[in-house]
Design an enzyme around this catalytic site. Structure first.
Site, PDB file in Angstrom:
ATOM      1  N   CYS A 191       0.464 -20.818  28.390  1.00  0.00           N
ATOM      2  CA  CYS A 191       0.059 -20.667  29.794  1.00  0.00           C
ATOM      3  C   CYS A 191      -1.480 -20.621  29.858  1.00  0.00           C
ATOM      4  CB  CYS A 191       0.670 -19.397  30.384  1.00  0.00           C
ATOM      5  SG  CYS A 191      -0.081 -17.898  29.733  1.00  0.00           S
ATOM      6  N   HIS A 240       2.607 -12.083  25.862  1.00  0.00           N
ATOM      7  CA  HIS A 240       3.066 -13.409  25.429  1.00  0.00           C
ATOM      8  C   HIS A 240       3.026 -13.563  23.903  1.00  0.00           C
ATOM      9  CE1 HIS A 240       2.653 -15.586  29.564  1.00  0.00           C
ATOM     10  NE2 HIS A 240       3.363 -14.472  29.620  1.00  0.00           N
ATOM     11  N   CYS A 281      -3.014 -17.561  27.947  1.00  0.00           N
ATOM     12  CA  CYS A 281      -2.994 -17.734  26.488  1.00  0.00           C
ATOM     13  C   CYS A 281      -3.961 -18.837  26.068  1.00  0.00           C
ATOM     14  CB  CYS A 281      -1.579 -18.027  26.012  1.00  0.00           C
ATOM     15  SG  CYS A 281      -0.502 -16.589  26.189  1.00  0.00           S
ATOM     16  N   GLU A 298       1.882 -15.879  22.041  1.00  0.00           N
ATOM     17  CA  GLU A 298       0.600 -16.359  21.515  1.00  0.00           C
ATOM     18  C   GLU A 298      -0.386 -15.204  21.339  1.00  0.00           C
ATOM     19  OE1 GLU A 298       2.358 -17.459  24.119  1.00  0.00           O
ATOM     20  OE2 GLU A 298       1.867 -19.517  24.641  1.00  0.00           O
TER      21      GLU A 298
END
Ligand SMILES: Nc1ccn([C@H]2C[C@H](O)[C@@H](COP(=O)(O)O)O2)c(=O)n1
Ligand SMILES: [Zn+2]
Length: 152
Positions: A91, A65, A94, A67
Site C-alpha cells: 500500500c 502491515h 508501506c 511489510e
C-alpha cells in the site's frame, strides 16, 4: 516467495493474510520476515472486522502491515539495497517505508487491489524512487512441506 507465503499463514486476519520476506543484496540471505497482525501484545483487544460504519470498530486503523513488520524485524543493521518478497502489492504507507529503508526491489505475488488509490499511489512512488516492482512468476504451483521427511 514460499517463505513469504509461510509467514502469511501466521496472520490472524480472516480475510487477507500478507507475508513479507526481505533478502540481502549480496547473497539473498533472509534478513527480515513479517506478516500482518495487531501491534505486539494487543492481539485480543482489537477487531478483525473489515465492514461496517465505524472505523474504530474495524481492523484497518489498528493493523500493522506485513511489510512494516518485516522491516521492523530486520536482523541486519539496515536493509539498504535489499529485495522484498511480499504476497500482496504494498500500500502507499508501506511504499513510503520501503523507499525510506533503502529497499531497491519489490517482488509481489498478488495485486488484487491494483485499482485502489493506495496501490496506485504506491506504484507511482516506487516508479519515481526507482524501486523496481515485479510480479512473481513460477511454473511451480505448490511446495509441500513434509515434517516426517524432515525428521532424522
Ligand atoms: N500491502 C498490504 C496491504 C494490506 N495489508 C493487510 C492489512 C489488512 O490486515 C489486510 C487487508 O485486508 P482486506 O481489506 O483484504 O480485508 O492486509 C498488508 O499487510 N499489506
Ligand atoms: Zn501496507
Amino acid at each position: 516467495m514460499a517463505a513469504a507465503c509461510l509467514a502469511a499463514q501466521r496472520s490472524k486476519d480472516p480475510s487477507t493474510q500478507v507475508g513479507a520476506v526481505i533478502v540481502n543484496e549480496t547473497d539473498n540471505k533472509i534478513v527480515g520476515t513479517g506478516y500482518n497482525g495487531m501491534p505486539a501484545g494487543l492481539d485480543d483487544q482489537f477487531p478483525w472486522k473489515r465492514d461496517g460504519e465505524e472505523p474504530l470498530k474495524k481492523k484497518y486503523i489498528y493493523v500493522t502491515h506485513g511489510e512494516l513488520n518485516a522491516i521492523m524485524n530486520k536482523s541486519s543493521a539496515d536493509v539498504k539495497g535489499c529485495t522484498m518478497y511480499v504476497t500482496l502489492f504494498p500500500c502507499n504507507e508501506c511504499a513510503k517505508l520501503i523507499i525510506q529503508s533503502g529497499i531497491r526491489k519489490v517482488i509481489y505475488l498478488s495485486n488484487k487491489y491494483e485499482k485502489s488509490n493506495e496501490t496506485q499511489a504506491a506504484k507511482r512512488m516506487f516508479d519515481e524512487a526507482e524501486v523496481k516492482t515485479e510480479q512473481f512468476k513460477t511454473t511451480c504451483s505448490e511446495i509441500l512441506i513434509n515434517f516426517h521427511e524432515c525428521l532424522q
